[in-house]
Design a protein around this motif. Structure first.
Motif, short mmCIF file in Angstrom:
data_model
loop_
_atom_site.label_atom_id
_atom_site.label_comp_id
_atom_site.label_asym_id
_atom_site.label_seq_id
_atom_site.Cartn_x
_atom_site.Cartn_y
_atom_site.Cartn_z
N PHE A 224 -18.66 -22.56 -7.35
CA PHE A 224 -19.32 -22.23 -8.60
C PHE A 224 -19.98 -20.85 -8.51
O PHE A 224 -20.35 -20.41 -7.42
CB PHE A 224 -20.44 -23.24 -8.91
N ALA A 225 -20.13 -20.19 -9.66
CA ALA A 225 -20.98 -19.01 -9.76
C ALA A 225 -22.25 -19.43 -10.50
O ALA A 225 -22.20 -20.31 -11.37
CB ALA A 225 -20.28 -17.90 -10.53
N VAL A 226 -23.37 -18.81 -10.15
CA VAL A 226 -24.62 -19.21 -10.81
C VAL A 226 -25.53 -17.99 -10.97
O VAL A 226 -25.67 -17.17 -10.06
CB VAL A 226 -25.31 -20.36 -10.03
N ALA A 227 -26.11 -17.87 -12.16
CA ALA A 227 -27.01 -16.75 -12.44
C ALA A 227 -28.44 -17.17 -12.12
O ALA A 227 -28.94 -18.15 -12.68
CB ALA A 227 -26.89 -16.34 -13.91
N LEU A 228 -29.11 -16.45 -11.23
CA LEU A 228 -30.50 -16.74 -10.88
C LEU A 228 -31.43 -15.84 -11.69
O LEU A 228 -31.01 -14.81 -12.22
CB LEU A 228 -30.72 -16.49 -9.38
N PRO A 229 -32.71 -16.22 -11.79
CA PRO A 229 -33.67 -15.39 -12.54
C PRO A 229 -33.81 -14.00 -11.90
O PRO A 229 -33.56 -13.82 -10.71
CB PRO A 229 -34.98 -16.16 -12.41
N ASP A 230 -34.24 -13.05 -12.72
CA ASP A 230 -34.36 -11.66 -12.27
C ASP A 230 -35.35 -11.51 -11.11
O ASP A 230 -35.32 -10.52 -10.38
CB ASP A 230 -34.81 -10.76 -13.43
N CYS A 231 -36.26 -12.49 -10.96
CA CYS A 231 -37.27 -12.38 -9.90
C CYS A 231 -36.77 -12.92 -8.56
O CYS A 231 -37.50 -12.87 -7.56
CB CYS A 231 -38.52 -13.14 -10.32
N ALA A 232 -35.54 -13.45 -8.52
CA ALA A 232 -35.05 -14.07 -7.27
C ALA A 232 -35.01 -13.03 -6.14
O ALA A 232 -34.65 -11.88 -6.35
CB ALA A 232 -33.67 -14.67 -7.50
N ASP A 233 -35.38 -13.48 -4.94
CA ASP A 233 -35.41 -12.62 -3.75
C ASP A 233 -34.28 -13.08 -2.83
O ASP A 233 -34.14 -14.26 -2.54
CB ASP A 233 -36.77 -12.79 -3.08
N ALA A 234 -33.45 -12.14 -2.37
CA ALA A 234 -32.23 -12.50 -1.65
C ALA A 234 -32.51 -13.33 -0.40
O ALA A 234 -31.95 -14.42 -0.22
CB ALA A 234 -31.44 -11.24 -1.30
N ASP A 235 -33.36 -12.84 0.46
CA ASP A 235 -33.64 -13.58 1.69
C ASP A 235 -34.31 -14.93 1.39
O ASP A 235 -34.05 -15.92 2.06
CB ASP A 235 -34.53 -12.75 2.62
N GLY A 236 -35.17 -14.92 0.35
CA GLY A 236 -35.83 -16.17 -0.02
C GLY A 236 -34.85 -17.21 -0.51
O GLY A 236 -34.92 -18.38 -0.14
N VAL A 237 -33.91 -16.80 -1.35
CA VAL A 237 -32.91 -17.73 -1.87
C VAL A 237 -32.03 -18.24 -0.73
O VAL A 237 -31.74 -19.43 -0.63
CB VAL A 237 -32.03 -17.04 -2.93
N ALA A 238 -31.62 -17.33 0.14
CA ALA A 238 -30.70 -17.71 1.22
C ALA A 238 -31.43 -18.47 2.33
O ALA A 238 -30.81 -19.24 3.06
CB ALA A 238 -30.04 -16.45 1.80
N GLY A 239 -32.74 -18.24 2.46
CA GLY A 239 -33.49 -18.91 3.52
C GLY A 239 -33.27 -18.28 4.88
O GLY A 239 -33.49 -18.91 5.91
N ARG A 240 -32.80 -17.05 4.89
CA ARG A 240 -32.65 -16.31 6.15
C ARG A 240 -32.60 -14.81 5.85
O ARG A 240 -32.48 -14.43 4.69
CB ARG A 240 -31.41 -16.78 6.91
N LYS A 241 -32.66 -14.00 6.89
CA LYS A 241 -32.73 -12.55 6.74
C LYS A 241 -31.34 -11.94 6.62
O LYS A 241 -30.35 -12.53 7.05
CB LYS A 241 -33.41 -11.94 7.98
N GLY A 242 -31.28 -10.74 6.07
CA GLY A 242 -30.03 -9.97 6.09
C GLY A 242 -29.13 -10.23 4.90
O GLY A 242 -27.95 -9.92 4.93
N TRP A 243 -29.69 -10.81 3.85
CA TRP A 243 -28.91 -11.01 2.64
C TRP A 243 -29.43 -10.07 1.57
O TRP A 243 -30.57 -9.63 1.61
CB TRP A 243 -29.01 -12.47 2.16
N ARG A 244 -28.58 -9.74 0.59
CA ARG A 244 -29.04 -8.83 -0.46
C ARG A 244 -28.20 -9.02 -1.72
O ARG A 244 -27.06 -9.46 -1.65
CB ARG A 244 -28.93 -7.37 -0.01
N PHE A 245 -28.79 -8.68 -2.85
CA PHE A 245 -28.04 -8.60 -4.10
C PHE A 245 -27.46 -7.20 -4.21
O PHE A 245 -28.17 -6.21 -3.99
CB PHE A 245 -28.93 -8.92 -5.30
N GLU A 246 -26.19 -7.12 -4.54
CA GLU A 246 -25.50 -5.83 -4.56
C GLU A 246 -24.77 -5.65 -5.89
O GLU A 246 -24.20 -6.60 -6.44
CB GLU A 246 -24.50 -5.79 -3.39
N ASP A 247 -24.79 -4.44 -6.38
CA ASP A 247 -23.97 -4.05 -7.53
C ASP A 247 -22.50 -4.40 -7.26
O ASP A 247 -21.99 -4.15 -6.16
CB ASP A 247 -24.14 -2.53 -7.70
N CYS A 248 -21.82 -4.99 -8.24
CA CYS A 248 -20.47 -5.51 -7.97
C CYS A 248 -19.42 -4.40 -7.77
O CYS A 248 -18.41 -4.61 -7.11
CB CYS A 248 -20.05 -6.46 -9.09
#
Lengths: 308, 308
Positions: free
Chosen positions: B83-107
């Protein structure tokens, strides 16, 4: 253009530059020499004398029949602006035209009897009017939209979002089995009601899909057949409501049919001789679409071993 | 597929049959093994370790970050729903993933660094989420719509109209002048801001137009050049927001450029040697798009005299 099908061949210059000037559009919509093509409930006005042609009228007649109708700019021919216009459901053909022998006709039927260039104008006009009918509101915020650029865009009166007319790409494919000299044709549920009518397999291109991928997916979904060597053949605008038919040929990489009985009522392999008879209208077992549809030309390309 | 470009090659089975079963979709959306690809403001979650890959999460993590988010079904891989899912604009990458080294990136950027199959999934997901963002209301009546079939349709809650995700066909063409061994490239206003960057000419297919007609119209509008011998080369899904790029080559039937300065900032003929240097990144005078874009491959097909 090597393969020009019905609903292509529109001779109008779409006036990309002129459309950007709202004052130019407004002036053209009132000009005495401008021409208007009326529709009623998406049926087009035709004049039958001596042969069926598009029923162009001048602005005075259209405004008399529908003072509030909003003409959509189609383009220019020899400097004269041409518009499509939707009339109320109660409009009477002879009354609107002011003479006898005019009628509103279903556009699929009209496409089969009009001269080629007229079918191209018809395709543009019907697709555009149908789109405006279904886009009076902004899909982003729900508020009313208004047409601009002579109908090439609708703009939201509240959030200012722009919405553009849509054209839906559809892949349509004749799959050949070179080993047995047969081709794969099917019957869609609900579309081809005549018992012996089979056509090329077709479906909308999904988001995030190349043409060749859409062909492979549709043939797998509808027939359970794997394909290879997908080749583009030709394309056709199909204004019901606004598809771009992308015609392809492909080779089969498997032969056992497993068809999706929710989408298809039958899928079969047909031998070349049978297909040639069907194209000539002399087969007892098989009927194929007529030359108004790109399917006919794809089937013929395979059956006659056309090189392209 | 002979020419597979970035944003194609999606390995998921889109689950046409499964989508028709709303209960199946609802169950899959709660299943422990299902995988979810989060986006934030149309940027995609990536994991960078050791190489950039799509940042798939399980449902618990997504629901913790966005309890009300509506997952859109992309398809199946080895029986597992994605599935694809849209998260709120305030979502934090590491917080959502529950670990370090993740990021939201321009497609667009992500498309240049992800493995091929991931770019295909990304294209489908981004196009679909963007469409849902802009279609919460019925364009026919203005009332709210709801997603069905896992996001393959939105249905109006008032008038019951169905609205399908759109895919906009775009023609993109390299025009060759065989007599002088040059090709025609241009700069669109606003799109190619770098001074020396030139690309193939491109534009949306209009309603009621075949591919070959759209090519001829766009080249005439943008460059004032007449074309002949239009050949299809390959296609590419381009998820910004949801185009189907239809790549063509054509021959020039005239050579005097008259470019539309509202749409284009420059249009020129380029010699083969210069284009080959630009493809290799060694030209002082010319830059062309990189291999993420079909334009690169069309320009290369001409420059290298590719047979297709």
């Amino acid at each position: 253009m090597r393969h020009q099908h019905p609903f292509a061949g529109n001779p109008l210059d779409r006036g990309e530059r002129e459309r950007r000037d709202e004052a130019w559009i407004a002036t053209a919509a009132r000009a005495a020499e401008s021409r208007f093509l009326p529709f009623r409930n998406l049926e087009v006005l035709l004049s039958d004398l001596p042969q069926p042609v598009l029923g162009w009228l001048d602005g005075d007649r259209v405004r008399a029949a529908a003072p509030d109708a909003e003409p959509m700019f189609l383009g220019l021919a020899d400097g004269v602006a041409h518009f499509a216009v939707a009339l109320p459901d109660c409009a009477d053909a002879d009354g609107v035209a002011g003479r006898k022998g005019w009628r509103f006709e279903d556009c699929r039927t009209a496409g089969g009897v009009l001269p080629g260039p007229d079918t191209g104008i018809l395709a543009q006009a019907r697709s555009n009017l149908d789109w405006h009918r279904r886009h009076g509101f902004c899909s982003a915020c729900g508020q009313p939209t208004v047409a601009q650029r002579g109908g090439q865009v609708r703009r939201c009166t509240a959030c200012d979002a722009q919405h553009f007319p849509r054209t839906d790409p559809v892949v349509i494919t004749v799959v050949a089995d070179p080993a047995t000299d047969r081709c794969l044709l099917g019957q869609s549920r609900g579309r081809l009601s005549r018992m012996r009518m089979y056509s090329a397999l077709a479906g909308f291109v999904d988001q995030g899909e190349a043409i060749e991928e859409a062909v492979a997916r549709e043939v797998m979904e509808e027939a359970g057949i794997r394909v290879t060597n997908v080749r583009y053949h030709s394309s056709q605008p199909w204004p019901f409501p606004s598809s771009l038919m992308i015609g392809c040929l492909a080779d089969a990489a498997s032969t056992a049919i497993h068809f999706d009985d929710e989408e298809m009522s039958a899928v079969h392999w047909f031998e070349r001789g049978e297909v040639l008879r069907a194209l000539a209208g002399t087969s007892e077992a098989l009927t194929v679409p007529g030359p108004i549809a790109i399917a006919h030309h794809l089937i013929k390309a395979w059956a006659t071993r056309e090189r392209f």
